[in-house]
Every structure is written in C-alpha cells, then in structure tokens.
Design an enzyme around this catalytic site. Structure first.
Site, PDB file in Angstrom:
ATOM      1  N   GLU A   1      -3.206 -63.452  -3.302  1.00  0.00           N
ATOM      2  CA  GLU A   1      -2.156 -63.800  -4.264  1.00  0.00           C
ATOM      3  C   GLU A   1      -1.749 -62.611  -5.124  1.00  0.00           C
ATOM      4  O   GLU A   1      -2.604 -61.857  -5.601  1.00  0.00           O
ATOM      5  CB  GLU A   1      -2.688 -64.932  -5.169  1.00  0.00           C
ATOM      6  CG  GLU A   1      -1.727 -65.294  -6.307  1.00  0.00           C
ATOM      7  CD  GLU A   1      -2.101 -66.572  -7.038  1.00  0.00           C
ATOM      8  OE1 GLU A   1      -3.030 -67.281  -6.620  1.00  0.00           O
ATOM      9  OE2 GLU A   1      -1.438 -66.861  -8.057  1.00  0.00           O
TER      10      GLU A   1
ATOM     11  N   LYS B   1     -12.223 -73.656  -1.438  1.00  0.00           N
ATOM     12  CA  LYS B   1     -11.714 -72.316  -1.753  1.00  0.00           C
ATOM     13  C   LYS B   1     -12.368 -71.801  -3.019  1.00  0.00           C
ATOM     14  O   LYS B   1     -12.550 -72.548  -3.980  1.00  0.00           O
ATOM     15  CB  LYS B   1     -10.183 -72.335  -1.896  1.00  0.00           C
ATOM     16  CG  LYS B   1      -9.598 -70.953  -2.223  1.00  0.00           C
ATOM     17  CD  LYS B   1      -8.108 -70.849  -1.916  1.00  0.00           C
ATOM     18  CE  LYS B   1      -7.200 -71.522  -2.900  1.00  0.00           C
ATOM     19  NZ  LYS B   1      -7.316 -71.001  -4.281  1.00  0.00           N
TER      20      LYS B   1
ATOM     21  N   ASP C   1      -6.381 -75.939  -8.064  1.00  0.00           N
ATOM     22  CA  ASP C   1      -6.646 -76.168  -9.487  1.00  0.00           C
ATOM     23  C   ASP C   1      -5.397 -75.860 -10.323  1.00  0.00           C
ATOM     24  O   ASP C   1      -5.398 -76.085 -11.541  1.00  0.00           O
ATOM     25  CB  ASP C   1      -7.870 -75.377  -9.965  1.00  0.00           C
ATOM     26  CG  ASP C   1      -7.742 -73.891  -9.747  1.00  0.00           C
ATOM     27  OD1 ASP C   1      -6.746 -73.447  -9.156  1.00  0.00           O
ATOM     28  OD2 ASP C   1      -8.659 -73.154 -10.196  1.00  0.00           O
ATOM     29  N   SER C   2      -4.314 -75.382  -9.677  1.00  0.00           N
ATOM     30  CA  SER C   2      -2.997 -75.329 -10.327  1.00  0.00           C
ATOM     31  C   SER C   2      -2.598 -76.704 -10.839  1.00  0.00           C
ATOM     32  O   SER C   2      -1.681 -76.821 -11.651  1.00  0.00           O
ATOM     33  CB  SER C   2      -1.941 -74.810  -9.350  1.00  0.00           C
ATOM     34  OG  SER C   2      -1.946 -75.570  -8.152  1.00  0.00           O
TER      35      SER C   2
ATOM     36  N   ASP D   1      -9.809 -76.384  -4.075  1.00  0.00           N
ATOM     37  CA  ASP D   1     -10.361 -75.324  -4.928  1.00  0.00           C
ATOM     38  C   ASP D   1     -11.662 -75.745  -5.588  1.00  0.00           C
ATOM     39  O   ASP D   1     -11.771 -76.865  -6.123  1.00  0.00           O
ATOM     40  CB  ASP D   1      -9.374 -75.001  -6.061  1.00  0.00           C
ATOM     41  CG  ASP D   1      -8.301 -74.017  -5.659  1.00  0.00           C
ATOM     42  OD1 ASP D   1      -8.432 -73.364  -4.612  1.00  0.00           O
ATOM     43  OD2 ASP D   1      -7.318 -73.897  -6.426  1.00  0.00           O
TER      44      ASP D   1
HETATM   45  N1  MHF Z   1       3.507 -73.509 -11.066  1.00  0.00           N
HETATM   46  C1  MHF Z   1       2.541 -72.673 -10.685  1.00  0.00           C
HETATM   47  N2  MHF Z   1       2.775 -71.836  -9.658  1.00  0.00           N
HETATM   48  C2  MHF Z   1       1.810 -70.969  -9.254  1.00  0.00           C
HETATM   49  O1  MHF Z   1       2.044 -70.216  -8.277  1.00  0.00           O
HETATM   50  C3  MHF Z   1       0.549 -70.986  -9.916  1.00  0.00           C
HETATM   51  C4  MHF Z   1       0.359 -71.903 -10.966  1.00  0.00           C
HETATM   52  N3  MHF Z   1       1.368 -72.716 -11.342  1.00  0.00           N
HETATM   53  N4  MHF Z   1      -0.822 -71.988 -11.624  1.00  0.00           N
HETATM   54  C5  MHF Z   1      -1.957 -71.279 -11.098  1.00  0.00           C
HETATM   55  C6  MHF Z   1      -1.548 -69.984 -10.609  1.00  0.00           C
HETATM   56  C7  MHF Z   1      -0.981 -69.075 -11.696  1.00  0.00           C
HETATM   57  N5  MHF Z   1      -0.028 -68.328 -10.957  1.00  0.00           N
HETATM   58  C8  MHF Z   1       0.918 -67.458 -11.476  1.00  0.00           C
HETATM   59  C9  MHF Z   1       1.596 -67.734 -12.644  1.00  0.00           C
HETATM   60  C10 MHF Z   1       2.543 -66.867 -13.140  1.00  0.00           C
HETATM   61  C11 MHF Z   1       2.816 -65.691 -12.481  1.00  0.00           C
HETATM   62  C12 MHF Z   1       3.843 -64.765 -13.040  1.00  0.00           C
HETATM   63  O2  MHF Z   1       4.572 -65.131 -13.926  1.00  0.00           O
HETATM   64  N6  MHF Z   1       3.942 -63.568 -12.502  1.00  0.00           N
HETATM   65  C13 MHF Z   1       4.982 -62.632 -12.889  1.00  0.00           C
HETATM   66  C14 MHF Z   1       4.583 -61.238 -12.488  1.00  0.00           C
HETATM   67  C15 MHF Z   1       3.818 -60.513 -13.543  1.00  0.00           C
HETATM   68  C16 MHF Z   1       3.582 -59.051 -13.145  1.00  0.00           C
HETATM   69  O3  MHF Z   1       4.547 -58.401 -12.705  1.00  0.00           O
HETATM   70  O4  MHF Z   1       2.437 -58.586 -13.250  1.00  0.00           O
HETATM   71  C17 MHF Z   1       6.259 -62.977 -12.139  1.00  0.00           C
HETATM   72  O5  MHF Z   1       7.317 -62.472 -12.520  1.00  0.00           O
HETATM   73  O6  MHF Z   1       6.200 -63.744 -11.164  1.00  0.00           O
HETATM   74  C18 MHF Z   1       2.138 -65.402 -11.308  1.00  0.00           C
HETATM   75  C19 MHF Z   1       1.191 -66.299 -10.807  1.00  0.00           C
HETATM   76  C20 MHF Z   1      -0.035 -68.711  -9.574  1.00  0.00           C
HETATM   77  N7  MHF Z   1      -0.472 -70.081  -9.613  1.00  0.00           N
HETATM   78  C1  KIV Z   2      -1.700 -71.034  -5.750  1.00  0.00           C
HETATM   79  C2  KIV Z   2      -2.824 -71.523  -4.891  1.00  0.00           C
HETATM   80  C3  KIV Z   2      -3.274 -70.489  -3.919  1.00  0.00           C
HETATM   81  C4  KIV Z   2      -3.968 -72.051  -5.731  1.00  0.00           C
HETATM   82  O1  KIV Z   2      -5.063 -71.540  -5.767  1.00  0.00           O
HETATM   83  C5  KIV Z   2      -3.712 -73.248  -6.535  1.00  0.00           C
HETATM   84  O2  KIV Z   2      -2.665 -73.904  -6.346  1.00  0.00           O
HETATM   85  O3  KIV Z   2      -4.553 -73.565  -7.380  1.00  0.00           O
HETATM   86 MG    MG Z   3      -6.255 -72.288  -7.395  1.00  0.00          MG
END
Ligand code: MHF
Ligand code: KIV
Ligand code: MG
Length: 276
Positions: A193, A123, A55-56, A94
């Site tokens: 994740e 999922k 669903d990303s 998903d």
């Molecule tokens: N482009 C993209 N990649 C992804 O992995 C992803 C999506 N979209 N959309 C759905 C979810 C959202 N996700 C994400 C989006 C942002 C962060 C993020 O910016 N995390 C910070 C850490 C924040 C903290 O320390 O608590 C980082 O620096 O990576 C993490 C997962 C993972 N999934």
């Molecule tokens: C990041 C993966 C695990 C996901 O759930 C998605 O792409 O939606």
């Molecule tokens: Mg997902």
C-alpha cells in the site's frame, strides 16, 4: 426464505494456491474490502476474486479517524456476516491493532477469525521480528497469512499520518527486503500500500507470492480498493489512489463489474491513481 446467491454464475472456487497460479499465468487478481452480508453477495455475483474484511471498517463503517479503535470482536462479527454472502470467493480478514502484539495473542485472533468468522486467511501489517514469528506460527498451524507492507495504517502515529512510504532509495530497499522476509516466513499473499509505482514493480518482481497493490502502481499482480471509496460514498477526502466506479453507472453490480474488468485488463490504476 429466498435462496442465497441464486443468480451467482458457477465459478471455480478461489484458493490460496489458485492465486499463486494466477500470478504465474499473469492473470490479475481482483480484490475489494467488504463489511456486510449484502455487499458480499454482490461481490460473489460479480466474480470478485478476493474479499477483505479490512480494519478500515473503523473509518468507513464506525466513523473513527484511524483503524486503531477496531477490536477483535468487531473483526469476527463483520467476518461472519461477510462469510454468509460468499461461496467461491476467498475471504481474508485483518488482524486488528495489537492482536499481533505477540504469538499467543495472534494465534488466538487467527483462531477466532477463521473458526468463528469463517475467513480462509488473515492479514498482518509489517515485517518486524515478532511479526515474522507470528507469520510462521500461523502458517505452521495452517492458517494462511497475507502480509501488508508500505503504508501500513496501524503505524499511523509512527509515520505521522497516512504518508506514502518507500520514497527514497534506502526506504525502498527496506520494503523489498521486508517483502522477501515475509515470503520466507511463510506469507502466501502480500498487500502493498501507498508506495511509488517503481517500488510496486520491484516488490512484485522480487517475490513469487502474489502482490496486491493499493496505491502501489499498475505492475502489481492484483489491486484492492476500499468498498466505500470505489462507490464514491466515503465522506470527505478519498485517497488519491482510489476511483469512484459507480460514477456514470446505474448499479453497485455495474460498478463491481467495471472495477473487475479494469483491473483485469490493466486500465486501473491509471497514472492519476499512482505515486512517483
Ligand atoms: N476510506 C478509506 N480508504 C482507504 O484506502 C483506507 C482507509 N479508509 N482507512 C485505512 C487506510 C488508510 N488509508 C489511507 C488514507 C489516506 C491516505 C491519503 O490521504 N494519502 C494521501 C497521500 C499522502 C502522501 O503523499 O504522503 C493522498 O493524497 O492520497 C492514504 C491511505 C488507506 N486505507
Ligand atoms: C486497504 C486495505 C488493504 C486494508 O487493509 C483495509 O481495508 O483495512
Ligand atoms: Mg487494514
């Protein structure tokens, strides 16, 4: 009309029991997200083990700021397109936001994703009591289930952002308990994740189903990344745990091959892709 995947090398079909055997044998599982037929065909040819219609797609395909606007119709549409590009790759999709509100809605969603879309597994995020019930209900109706714990993006408003989960002892213990609960409910695969690497290892050791990490450290049974992140085309900031595998390479096929090799030999994720 050309022959689909004419160049795809012969390969054993990836199955749900086959993934469990890979964990037992210590063979790393290679998973990527995918949203369309052409990229699915490239993943089939590259020998990616598992493809996820995530669903990303709400974020990387539609340009939304979360995964919440994605509908069941969207998921079925993209699943059917991806399925046409795959042959021996396991296809997981998903359950979108609120399609898991109760058992009847989740069964309807599973029926459409598998029946119309052609996925082999669905999922579902979390381990709340109703989610455990849904996992069992789907499993009893022979729809295999992949669980998803840790940073579950559909909980973005509850978390207050895409925040790393399981950082303190209590929260980490809770994730381990959830992993055991989803396995007991019948989940056959687990995506973990956005958790510290130490917790990634604890969860992987605590269950006998394969654990696929994304920002969960190097000790999981496999890894998954979002397609657009690993090709370096995601606009703006990419999550820290992602890596651009197209950088310095001349084709998408080469990027997929490099990712598969680095997951299988343990080179990815490196410390800079992990959380403490
Ligand atoms: N482009 C993209 N990649 C992804 O992995 C992803 C999506 N979209 N959309 C759905 C979810 C959202 N996700 C994400 C989006 C942002 C962060 C993020 O910016 N995390 C910070 C850490 C924040 C903290 O320390 O608590 C980082 O620096 O990576 C993490 C997962 C993972 N999934
Ligand atoms: C990041 C993966 C695990 C996901 O759930 C998605 O792409 O939606
Ligand atoms: Mg997902």
């Amino acid at each position: 009309m050309y022959v689909q995947n004419a160049q795809a090398p012969a390969r054993k079909t990836v199955t749900v029991p086959g993934l469990r055997a890979m964990k037992a044998e210590g063979k790393r599982i290679v998973m990527l997200t995918c949203y369309d037929f052409s990229f699915a065909s490239q993943m089939e040819m590259a020998g990616i083990d598992v493809v996820l219609v995530g669903d990303s797609l709400g974020m990387v395909v539609q340009g939304q700021s979360s995964t919440l606007p994605v509908t069941l119709d969207h998921m079925v549409y993209h699943t059917a397109a991806v399925a046409r590009g795959l042959k021996s790759t396991l296809l997981v999709t998903d359950l979108p936001f609120m399609s898991d509100r109760d058992v009847p809605h989740a069964l309807e969603a599973g029926a459409r994703i598998v029946g119309e879309g052609g996925a082999a597994m669905v999922k579902i995020e979390g381990a709340a009591p109703h989610i455990l019930e849904i996992i069992q209900a789907l499993d009893e109706r022979v729809i295999p289930v992949c669980a998803h714990l840790g940073l579950t993006p559909q909980s973005v408003h509850k978390f207050g952002g895409f925040r790393i989960q399981g950082r303190d002892q209590d929260a980490a213990d809770r994730v381990v308990a959830e992993a055991k609960a989803v396995e007991a409910a019948g989940a056959q695969l687990l995506v973990l994740e956005g958790v510290p690497s130490s917790l990634g290892k604890r969860v992987t050791d605590a269950v006998s189903i394969p654990v696929i990490g994304i920002g969960a450290g190097p000790d999981c049974d496999g890894q998954v990344l979002v397609l657009h992140d690993m090709l370096g085309v995601t606009p703006g900031k990419r999550p820290k745990f992602s890596k651009d595998f197209l950088a310095g390479r001349d084709s998408v096929a080469a990027a997929f091959a490099a990712y598969a090799e680095d997951v299988r030999n343990g080179a990815f994720p490196a410390p800079e892709h992990c959380f403490n």
